[in-house]
Design an enzyme around this catalytic site. Sequence first.
Site, short mmCIF file in Angstrom:
data_model
loop_
_atom_site.label_atom_id
_atom_site.label_comp_id
_atom_site.label_asym_id
_atom_site.label_seq_id
_atom_site.Cartn_x
_atom_site.Cartn_y
_atom_site.Cartn_z
N LEU A 38 60.47 104.42 -15.64
CA LEU A 38 59.99 103.50 -14.62
C LEU A 38 60.42 104.04 -13.26
O LEU A 38 61.52 104.59 -13.13
CB LEU A 38 60.60 102.11 -14.81
CG LEU A 38 60.05 101.23 -15.94
CD1 LEU A 38 60.93 99.99 -16.11
CD2 LEU A 38 58.61 100.83 -15.68
N ASP A 39 59.57 103.87 -12.25
CA ASP A 39 59.94 104.27 -10.89
C ASP A 39 61.15 103.48 -10.42
O ASP A 39 61.39 102.36 -10.90
CB ASP A 39 58.78 104.00 -9.92
CG ASP A 39 57.60 104.91 -10.15
OD1 ASP A 39 57.79 105.98 -10.74
OD2 ASP A 39 56.48 104.54 -9.72
N PRO A 40 61.92 104.01 -9.46
CA PRO A 40 63.07 103.26 -8.94
C PRO A 40 62.72 101.86 -8.42
O PRO A 40 63.49 100.92 -8.59
CB PRO A 40 63.58 104.16 -7.80
CG PRO A 40 63.20 105.54 -8.24
CD PRO A 40 61.87 105.39 -8.92
#
Length: 301
Positions: A38-40
Amino acid sequence: MNSGILLVDKPQGITSHDVVARTRRLAGTRKVGHAGTLDPMATGLLVLGVNHATRLLHHLVGLDKEYLATIRLGWATTTDDAEGEPLAAASADRLDAATDEAVEAGMRLLTGVIEQVPSAVSAVKVAGKRAYQRVRDGEQVELAARTVTVAAFELLALRHGDGFVDVDVRVACSSGTYVRALARDLGAGLGTGGHLTALRRTRVGAFGVDEAAPLEGLDVAAALLSPADAASRALPVVRLTAQHAVDLGHGKRVEASAAPDTAAGEPIAAIGPDGRLVAIVERRGDTLKVVTGFPAEEDGA
C-alpha cells in the site's frame, strides 16, 4: 515463533516495508513478507506472511481487492494523488457540471474489463527499474495499458467545495488495478482533472480489514492465522489421507480423485488429516503435483 498469515491494518504515513520491518522485530524473525503493498498515504489491510508461510504469499498476491477512496475533482497531479504537484485547475463550469449523474456515468465507463494505464509513479518495472524511481530520476515514463477488471465502482457521496468536488467511492477490482489511475481517468473523462486524496483497502480476497490487527501494540503470535486456515480461505481445498500427506511431503505425486474439479495449473491447498497445510498442489492429469511444500513446524521455528 510459528508460521502463519498476519492481517495488519496499516496506518497512514508509513510504507508497507516499514510494517514488514516492525513485524520482523516483533516476531523475532527475518522471514516476513507481504502479498501486495500500500502507498504511504493509504491505510488498511496488509497481508503478511511469517516464517514458512511466506511461501504462501505468492498464491495470495493475485486475489481481488476492495477499497474505499476519495477522489478530488478540480485538478490532476503529477502522481495522480495528493502528494504530487498540481496541474491545471478546472473551470467553475466544469465543476458545476460534475453532478451525481455525470460522475456516475463517468464511473460506468471505467467499470468492467478495461484497459488501464498505470500511474507513472507506480511500482511497475520498466526495463528492470521501478517506474516511480525513473520519475524521481527525472525521466519521462510512459507505461503500456494493461487489462484489469473493475467489478464495482460505486458512488457513495459527492461534496462540492470551493474549486473542487470530492467524490467518495467504493472500488472492487482485480489485482494490479490502480485506484489512483481510476481517479485520474474519471477526472479526465469529466474534463475536471482528478486525483486521489484518501485510500483504504478493506478487503483482499476473503480477508477483511475488520479482522486485521492494528500495528500499534501488535501481538504477532496471537494474531497469526495458521497457513491451513489462510490457504483454505483463498484456494480450493483437498483433504489428504495420512499416506498422501506423507507422499506429498516427500515431493511425490498422489492420485487426484479426492481433489476438487479445477483447471490444470490452478493452485489447490492440500491439507493433512491433522489440519496442517502440507502443500499447494495442482492437477497434472489424474495426479496432484506439489507446487509449494510446507514443512512441519519445529519447536522454535
